[in-house]
Design a protein around this motif. Structure first.
Motif, PDB file in Angstrom:
ATOM      1  N   ALA A  84      21.646  26.971  12.449  1.00 37.81           N
ATOM      2  CA  ALA A  84      21.823  28.392  12.126  1.00 37.81           C
ATOM      3  C   ALA A  84      23.178  28.647  11.471  1.00 37.81           C
ATOM      4  N   VAL A  85      24.223  27.987  11.958  1.00 36.55           N
ATOM      5  CA  VAL A  85      25.539  28.185  11.353  1.00 36.55           C
ATOM      6  C   VAL A  85      25.579  27.551   9.963  1.00 36.55           C
ATOM      7  N   ASP A  86      24.864  26.461   9.771  1.00 39.90           N
ATOM      8  CA  ASP A  86      24.744  25.881   8.430  1.00 39.90           C
ATOM      9  C   ASP A  86      24.021  26.856   7.490  1.00 39.90           C
ATOM     10  N   ALA A  87      23.024  27.550   8.009  1.00 39.44           N
ATOM     11  CA  ALA A  87      22.289  28.530   7.201  1.00 39.44           C
ATOM     12  C   ALA A  87      23.184  29.710   6.801  1.00 39.44           C
ATOM     13  N   VAL A  88      24.070  30.141   7.709  1.00 41.95           N
ATOM     14  CA  VAL A  88      25.024  31.206   7.368  1.00 41.95           C
ATOM     15  C   VAL A  88      25.943  30.723   6.250  1.00 41.95           C
ATOM     16  N   HIS A  89      26.422  29.509   6.377  1.00 42.83           N
ATOM     17  CA  HIS A  89      27.278  28.932   5.340  1.00 42.83           C
ATOM     18  C   HIS A  89      26.538  28.869   4.004  1.00 42.83           C
ATOM     19  N   ASP A  90      25.283  28.440   4.019  1.00 47.59           N
ATOM     20  CA  ASP A  90      24.491  28.364   2.791  1.00 47.59           C
ATOM     21  C   ASP A  90      24.260  29.751   2.180  1.00 47.59           C
ATOM     22  N   LEU A  91      23.988  30.739   3.022  1.00 48.40           N
ATOM     23  CA  LEU A  91      23.810  32.116   2.549  1.00 48.40           C
ATOM     24  C   LEU A  91      25.075  32.601   1.845  1.00 48.40           C
ATOM     25  N   LEU A  92      26.212  32.405   2.488  1.00 47.89           N
ATOM     26  CA  LEU A  92      27.475  32.847   1.901  1.00 47.89           C
ATOM     27  C   LEU A  92      27.797  32.054   0.634  1.00 47.89           C
ATOM     28  N   SER A  93      27.544  30.766   0.640  1.00 50.49           N
ATOM     29  CA  SER A  93      27.812  29.945  -0.545  1.00 50.49           C
ATOM     30  C   SER A  93      26.987  30.417  -1.741  1.00 50.49           C
ATOM     31  N   GLY A  94      25.730  30.735  -1.511  1.00 47.87           N
ATOM     32  CA  GLY A  94      24.881  31.245  -2.583  1.00 47.87           C
ATOM     33  C   GLY A  94      25.372  32.577  -3.112  1.00 47.87           C
ATOM     34  N   TYR A  95      25.784  33.443  -2.223  1.00 46.95           N
ATOM     35  CA  TYR A  95      26.334  34.751  -2.601  1.00 46.95           C
ATOM     36  C   TYR A  95      27.606  34.576  -3.433  1.00 46.95           C
ATOM     37  N   VAL A  96      28.509  33.725  -2.962  1.00 46.87           N
ATOM     38  CA  VAL A  96      29.767  33.492  -3.681  1.00 46.87           C
ATOM     39  C   VAL A  96      29.485  32.884  -5.050  1.00 46.87           C
ATOM     40  N   LEU A  97      28.607  31.923  -5.105  1.00 43.97           N
ATOM     41  CA  LEU A  97      28.275  31.283  -6.377  1.00 43.97           C
ATOM     42  C   LEU A  97      27.729  32.302  -7.376  1.00 43.97           C
ATOM     43  N   HIS A  98      26.843  33.143  -6.914  1.00 42.98           N
ATOM     44  CA  HIS A  98      26.218  34.129  -7.805  1.00 42.98           C
ATOM     45  C   HIS A  98      27.198  35.207  -8.261  1.00 42.98           C
ATOM     46  N   TRP A  99      27.999  35.744  -7.324  1.00 47.41           N
ATOM     47  CA  TRP A  99      28.825  36.906  -7.644  1.00 47.41           C
ATOM     48  C   TRP A  99      30.254  36.566  -8.057  1.00 47.41           C
ATOM     49  N   SER A 100      30.596  35.303  -8.110  1.00 48.86           N
ATOM     50  CA  SER A 100      31.934  34.928  -8.578  1.00 48.86           C
ATOM     51  C   SER A 100      31.968  34.725 -10.087  1.00 48.86           C
TER      52      SER A 100
END
Length: 164
Positions: A84-100
C-alpha cells in the motif's frame, strides 16, 4: 526533549504522518486561493516537499514493518501495508511526472482538480496505512544509525527553498 532518533516507532510514525498531512493541507489552501494560478512555483515547491515526505514515510514503513513480514501471524498484514505504501509512492510519482512538465497556469482548471484529488487520495491512503501500521509496530526505540527522519532529508533540502 530527546532527539528524533530516540523516538519510538509509533512516535516516528505519527510525526511522519503529521508531516504529510501538514504539506497536503498547506497545498490545498494554496490551491483554493484566488491568486493560486499565479503561484505555480510555490505549488511546485509543495509538490517536492510532499515527494520528500512520502519517500521518507515509505522508507520508514518498509524498514519498520520488514521484521513483521517474517512473523507468520502478521506477515500478510505487513506485506499488504508495504504494498500500500508503494502504491502511494507510485500515485505521487505519476502525479509529479505528469504535472512537472508544461505550463500549469495555462491548464489551471485541470491542474487544480487533479492536485486536489491526488492530495485527498494520498491523505486517505496514508491515514489507513498509518492506522494499520500502528497496530503492528513494536513499541521500541528506532534502531541506532537510522536516519533521523528518513533518507531524503539530506538530499532534497536545497530544492525546497523556493520563495516568492
Amino acid at each position: 526533549m530527546t532527539g528524533v532518533s530516540k523516538q519510538t516507532r509509533s512516535e516516528r510514525l505519527a510525526a511522519l504522518t503529521a508531516g504529510i498531512f501538514r504539506i497536503v493541507e498547506e497545498k490545498k489552501v494554496l490551491l483554493r486561493a484566488p491568486t493560486a494560478s499565479t503561484r505555480v512555483a510555490m505549488l511546485a515547491c509543495h509538490r517536492w516537499q510532499l515527494t520528500k515526505a512520502v519517500c521518507n514515510y515509505r522508507w520508514f514503513i518498509k524498514s519498520a514493518l520488514a521484521p513483521c513480514v517474517r512473523v507468520t501471524e502478521t506477515s500478510g498484514q505487513a506485506a499488504a501495508l508495504i504494498a500500500a505504501v508503494d502504491a502511494v509512492h507510485d500515485l505521487l510519482s505519476g502525479y509529479v511526472l505528469h504535472w512537472s512538465n508544461g505550463d500549469n497556469t495555462a491548464r489551471w482548471p485541470d491542474y487544480q482538480a487533479a492536485a486536489t484529488a491526488t492530495l485527498d487520495d494520498i491523505a486517505t491512503r496514508v491515514r489507513r496505512i498509518s492506522d494499520a501500521s500502528a497496530v503492528l509496530l513494536p513499541e521500541t526505540v528506532a534502531p541506532d544509525g537510522a536516519a533521523p527522519r528518513g533518507p531524503l532529508d539530506r538530499v532534497i533540502r536545497t530544492t525546497t527553498s523556493v520563495h516568492e
